[in-house]
Design a protein around this motif. Structure first.
Motif, PDB file in Angstrom:
ATOM      1  N   VAL A 104       0.835  -1.201   0.000  1.00 57.57           N
ATOM      2  CA  VAL A 104       0.000   0.000   0.000  1.00 57.57           C
ATOM      3  C   VAL A 104       0.871   1.254   0.000  1.00 57.57           C
ATOM      4  O   VAL A 104       0.605   2.219  -0.731  1.00 57.57           O
ATOM      5  N   ALA A 105       1.924   1.239   0.815  1.00 58.65           N
ATOM      6  CA  ALA A 105       2.806   2.401   0.898  1.00 58.65           C
ATOM      7  C   ALA A 105       3.499   2.681  -0.433  1.00 58.65           C
ATOM      8  O   ALA A 105       3.649   3.838  -0.835  1.00 58.65           O
ATOM      9  N   GLU A 106       3.904   1.623  -1.124  1.00 58.25           N
ATOM     10  CA  GLU A 106       4.701   1.803  -2.330  1.00 58.25           C
ATOM     11  C   GLU A 106       3.873   1.970  -3.595  1.00 58.25           C
ATOM     12  O   GLU A 106       4.263   2.730  -4.485  1.00 58.25           O
ATOM     13  N   SER A 130       4.671  -1.396   7.244  1.00 56.96           N
ATOM     14  CA  SER A 130       4.991  -2.639   7.945  1.00 56.96           C
ATOM     15  C   SER A 130       3.951  -3.694   7.598  1.00 56.96           C
ATOM     16  O   SER A 130       2.757  -3.412   7.568  1.00 56.96           O
ATOM     17  N   ASP A 131       4.408  -4.914   7.344  1.00 61.14           N
ATOM     18  CA  ASP A 131       3.491  -6.008   7.059  1.00 61.14           C
ATOM     19  C   ASP A 131       3.123  -6.795   8.313  1.00 61.14           C
ATOM     20  O   ASP A 131       2.440  -7.811   8.239  1.00 61.14           O
ATOM     21  N   THR A 132       3.599  -6.324   9.465  1.00 61.07           N
ATOM     22  CA  THR A 132       3.259  -6.958  10.732  1.00 61.07           C
ATOM     23  C   THR A 132       2.009  -6.306  11.299  1.00 61.07           C
ATOM     24  O   THR A 132       1.942  -5.083  11.427  1.00 61.07           O
ATOM     25  N   PHE A 133       1.013  -7.119  11.643  1.00 60.22           N
ATOM     26  CA  PHE A 133      -0.229  -6.562  12.183  1.00 60.22           C
ATOM     27  C   PHE A 133      -0.023  -6.200  13.648  1.00 60.22           C
ATOM     28  O   PHE A 133       0.435  -7.019  14.438  1.00 60.22           O
ATOM     29  N   ILE A 134      -0.324  -4.958  13.988  1.00 59.93           N
ATOM     30  CA  ILE A 134      -0.133  -4.478  15.350  1.00 59.93           C
ATOM     31  C   ILE A 134      -1.387  -3.772  15.831  1.00 59.93           C
ATOM     32  O   ILE A 134      -2.304  -3.491  15.053  1.00 59.93           O
TER      33      ILE A 134
END
Length: 302
Positions: A104-106, A130-134
């Motif tokens: 999404v960012a790129e 980040s592809d880590t869900f937080i």
């Protein structure tokens, strides 16, 4: 005892939310040492230890818990009061912090945020990819962008970007010439596959779909990478097949550097969504962004 500084009180809440000085420092845009000094200064003024610190964790003391419980809504009211001044401006001001996937960012956000910031020059947009869900709120973000299966049910979610996306499988002409073209996803067991590892350490299966039937493949190959850029470059160099977001492969496919394979089995899915908590007083920068996304979706030119 002198009255504690408001910024020191806010620092305490930030550390308590993240349970980590470094993460809280990043959230507040200061150094970890400056944040640690703020907590020491606050404890000295109050005369009570507020946080228990070890090399592995930071947890509030009983006194700290009591203070934080009282402070959190109070600080929220202060922030809301200050933010309400935006209604007297022609354009809102402030910082909007978003946590979004790398894809999404790129490949999705750039044209959206360029238009948004041009329309709202008083807003600063801070994006963490980040592809880590937080827990975006605990980490100090105003909102996040994720795909449906990763969005908590108590969040409000609205579409942002393309309504649907898909994964595309491809390989270099040189690789296909040497190893043949797979006709079915199960043929991939006899091919070199370039795999992706998320920052959490997870290496996903490759999922394909046709006529409602999902086919899962556990790929094997010579390379496991953490960035799409590296994976696509390796595929172009003939190292093996890659299976990733179509947006990452579009340029290589258009130029002929990569050739699409297994197209009848490509998996499509709902596009990303902007999600944020349901709350009475939404920060003005977030409200402006939500309104902008909704208006863009209704525009016939989009």
């Amino acid at each position: 005892m002198t009255d504690p500084d408001l910024s020191d009180l806010s620092a305490l809440v930030a550390v308590a939310q993240t349970r980590n000085f470094r993460a809280a420092a990043t959230m507040r845009g200061v150094s970890a040492s400056a944040l640690s000094e703020a907590i020491r200064r606050l404890e000295a003024r109050i005369g009570v230890r507020l946080l228990n610190r070890t090399t592995r964790s930071v947890t509030p003391t009983e006194a700290g818990k009591l203070l934080i419980e009282r402070l959190t809504p109070a600080l929220g009211e202060i922030a809301g009061a200050l933010d309400s001044m935006n209604s007297f401006r022609d354009s809102p001001t402030g910082t909007l912090k978003l946590n979004v996937p790398v894809i999404v960012a790129e490949r999705i956000l750039p044209p959206i945020i360029n238009a948004f910031l041009a329309a709202h020059p008083g807003i600063t947009l801070e994006i963490t990819a980040s592809d880590t869900f937080i827990d975006v709120l605990a980490a100090g973000f105003d909102a996040g962008i994720r795909y449906d299966e990763r969005i908590e049910r108590d969040m409000i979610a609205i579409p942002i970007g393309p309504p649907t996306q898909r994964f595309v499988a491809a390989a270099a002409p040189s690789y296909l010439s040497a190893h043949g073209v797979p006709a079915h996803p199960r043929d991939l067991v006899n091919h070199a596959c370039i795999r992706h590892r998320f920052s959490s350490g997870y290496i996903p299966h490759w999922e394909f779909e046709r006529n409602g039937q999902v086919i899962k493949v556990t790929p094997k190959g010579p390379l496991i990478a953490s960035t799409a850029e590296m994976e696509v470059k390796a595929a172009i160099d003939g190292l093996g097949l890659v299976y990733t977001f179509e947006e990452f492969l579009a340029e290589a496919l258009a130029s002929g550097a990569l050739v699409a394979v297994l197209s009848p089995y490509w998996q499509s899915f709902t596009g990303p969504r902007l999600y944020y908590p349901s709350r009475k007083h939404m920060p003005a920068p977030l409200r402006a962004f939500v309104d902008f996304i909704k208006a863009s979706a209704k525009s016939p030119s989009k």
